[in-house]
Every structure is written in structure tokens, then in C-alpha cells.
Design an enzyme around this catalytic site. Structure first.
Site, short mmCIF file in Angstrom:
data_model
loop_
_atom_site.label_atom_id
_atom_site.label_comp_id
_atom_site.label_asym_id
_atom_site.label_seq_id
_atom_site.Cartn_x
_atom_site.Cartn_y
_atom_site.Cartn_z
N THR A 83 32.35 38.99 40.60
CA THR A 83 32.07 39.18 39.18
C THR A 83 32.67 40.40 39.14
O THR A 83 32.39 41.10 39.69
CB THR A 83 30.82 38.86 38.77
OG1 THR A 83 30.72 39.32 37.47
CG2 THR A 83 29.54 40.19 39.06
N CYS A 197 37.93 40.02 33.71
CA CYS A 197 37.20 38.76 33.76
C CYS A 197 37.15 37.77 35.04
O CYS A 197 38.21 37.12 34.59
CB CYS A 197 36.68 38.47 32.64
SG CYS A 197 35.13 36.86 32.10
#
Length: 231
Positions: A83, A197
């Protein structure tokens, strides 16, 4: 080949891509029937999301710390946090395990440097765009100029990520919104776009853009394979 430890689940939409990226790269580099040696600890994203919006980064850090310790005990030789945003608390991982940790911003910075770019734009959650844990690495370690969207555009991207992308919803309406934001950044001199992202490259492909884009999850995973094979 060393064993790669993955902290996943944030969201599982991107974590499944990490597994694909790792194994595709091993097949490309080594050939034959080879696949990546890896272990994943996957967390419940609903809990991470709740703590994020409560601004409780300490609690998130403790969760990442425990996941990293699990991976080390399981035999991982290196750790990836699958992430972008949660790298904000990556120091909890670095400070608690004795095995290397590969930071996603460092991997991304290396990829940008290889392209010879100097001015790039960063897209991601508001936390990624507004806090300095990502841009600091890019500016200090790689001497890059980093642009971010204006306040309204940051909110648009943030909402698309949390309301749609992490839930597996990828619509053309949202895609066109983000492309328009990228074009505005391009008009301000951005030579490339960091898709900061890990779900954004599912929505936006390099074919949609006029300038280079950087799929941070893929770059991160490929860095881990390079480390795994060379160590």
C-alpha cells in the site's frame, strides 16, 4: 531466491496484483516454471480505514508492527507493505524487525530517475498527497520536484479511492475525472504521473495518458524480486 514477506489487505484489490506482479517478474527473469517465494499477512481493511479516518496512526502502526513480526517469524527475508498510504507508519516496521524493508517511495524514485524526469505529479489519498512521508523521500533522496493537485482535486481523488476503488468499483466517469486532473498537472509542467495509490493503475492505464505514469505497486514488487534474486 529469498522469501518476500507481504503485508496486504489494504485493499485486497491491490494485494492480489502484488502476487501477480511478483510471479510474472520471476517468470520473466528466471524463466521456466519458477515462481516467487513469498508469504502474506493480510489485514482487515475495514479496521485500517476506521483508524485512518480517526487519525489514529499509532494504532495502525502497531498493527503493521505485529504483521511484520509475524512475517519475520514465518521466515521472510525482506518485507513489503502493499500500500502507499500506510507507509506513513513504516517506521513501526523498520524499528521492530531485523530484516530489510523496501520503501515504496524509494522504489518509485529509482524508477523515475531511470526515466530521467525531474518534475512529477503525485496522486493518491489525501494522506499521501498532503503529508510529507512520500514527497520527502522523492525530493531529498532523488532531487525531484513533486506537484500535487489543488485542494478540490485532491478531495475528488481521495473520494474515488475510498468510495470506489478499494471496493472494487472502477467506472469510466471516475476515470475521466482523474484524467482531467492529470491534464491540469501536465499543464503545470508535470513530466510524469505517480499513481501513488495501488488501486489507481487498475482505473488508469499508461495508454490513457500523454506522459509517463508510474504504477507504484508494480515498481515496488519488481524491486523486491530484484532484491530477492540478487541476495
Amino acid at each position: 531466491m529469498k522469501t518476500i514477506g507481504l503485508i496486504g489487505g489494504m485493499s485486497w484489490e491491490s494485494s492480489k496484483l502484488y502476487y501477480e506482479f511478483l510471479n510474472t517478474k520471476v517468470k520473466e527473469v528466471v524463466g521456466g516454471s519458477h515462481s516467487a517465494n513469498c508469504i502474506m499477512v493480510s489485514v482487515d481493511f475495514a479496521e485500517i480505514e476506521r483508524l485512518t479516518f480517526n487519525d489514529d496512526w499509532k494504532a495502525i502502526g502497531e498493527l503493521m508492527k505485529r504483521a511484520a513480526q509475524q512475517l519475520e517469524r514465518a521466515g521472510a527475508d525482506v518485507i513489503l507493505l502493499c500500500t502507499n498510504t500506510i507507509h506513513l507508519v513504516s517506521h513501526y516496521i523498520v524499528d521492530t524487525v531485523d530484516i530489510p524493508f523496501i520503501h515504496i517511495a524509494s522504489s518509485t524514485g529509482e524508477a523515475i530517475r531511470k526515466k530521467g524526469l525531474k518534475k512529477v505529479a503525485l496522486l493518491g489519498t489525501k494522506f499521501t498527497m498532503e503529508k510529507d512521508f512520500y514527497t520527502k523521500t522523492l525530493t531529498q533522496d532523488f532531487e525531484l520536484e513533486v506537484l500535487t493537485p489543488d485542494t478540490l482535486d485532491r478531495q475528488i481523488i481521495h473520494d474515488i479511492i475510498y468510495n470506489e476503488l478499494v471496493k472494487g468499483q472502477f467506472t469510466d466517469i471516475s476515470k475521466q475525472k482523474i484524467i482531467r486532473i492529470i491534464k491540469r498537472l501536465q499543464s503545470h509542467g508535470a513530466q510524469g504521473i505517480i499513481l501513488g495509490c495501488t488501486e489507481l493503475p487498475i482505473l488508469i492505464s499508461s495508454d490513457d495518458l500523454e506522459i509517463p505514469s508510474f504504477d507504484t505497486g508494480k515498481i515496488h514488487a519488481h524491486s523486491a524480486i530484484e532484491w530477492s534474486l540478487n541476495n
